[in-house]
Design a protein around this motif. Structure first.
Motif: not given
Length: 119
Positions: A12-20
């Motif tokens: 999936p192409a969804d990248w999420q930021k880590t740890n705020g």
């Protein structure tokens, strides 16, 4: 439950930021995960100039394996820069980092919670 059975496919192409906000410029893409155990495989990406210095030294309560796929990553505490093909295997409680990446990097990360020894 275990990680799902997945044949070759485009993740999936969804990248999420880590740890705020403390780690601005660091993203992850989960490839497979077991929500019950926390066992997971993911890609992690540092944008050019990203760092974890504000968070200080990192310590986990799980096993972590990391291989650098591209770019470079500097461990600020050790004063060493790591490059593609370099690998780390960290048991629970092992201090590491903080990190910075001048040009950015991408890594494959495997997380495995510590389990009780079987007898």
């Amino acid at each position: 439950m275990r990680k799902p059975e997945l044949e070759f496919h485009e993740p999936p192409a969804d990248w999420q930021k880590t740890n705020g906000d403390a780690e601005r410029g660091i993203w992850e893409q989960i490839l497979a995960a077991d929500p019950l155990s926390g066992d997971s495989t993911l890609l992690q990406r540092y944008e050019p100039g990203a760092d974890t210095i504000a968070s200080g030294v990192i310590v986990h309560d799980y096993w972590e394996e990391v291989i650098i796929l591209s770019g470079e990553l500097t461990d600020v505490t050790l004063g060493k820069t790591f490059t593609p093909g370099m690998y780390a295997c960290r048991p629970p409680g092992m201090p590491h980092g903080p990190y910075r990446s001048g040009g950015g990097c991408s890594m494959l990360v495997i997380v495995r919670p510590e389990s009780e020894p079987s007898m």
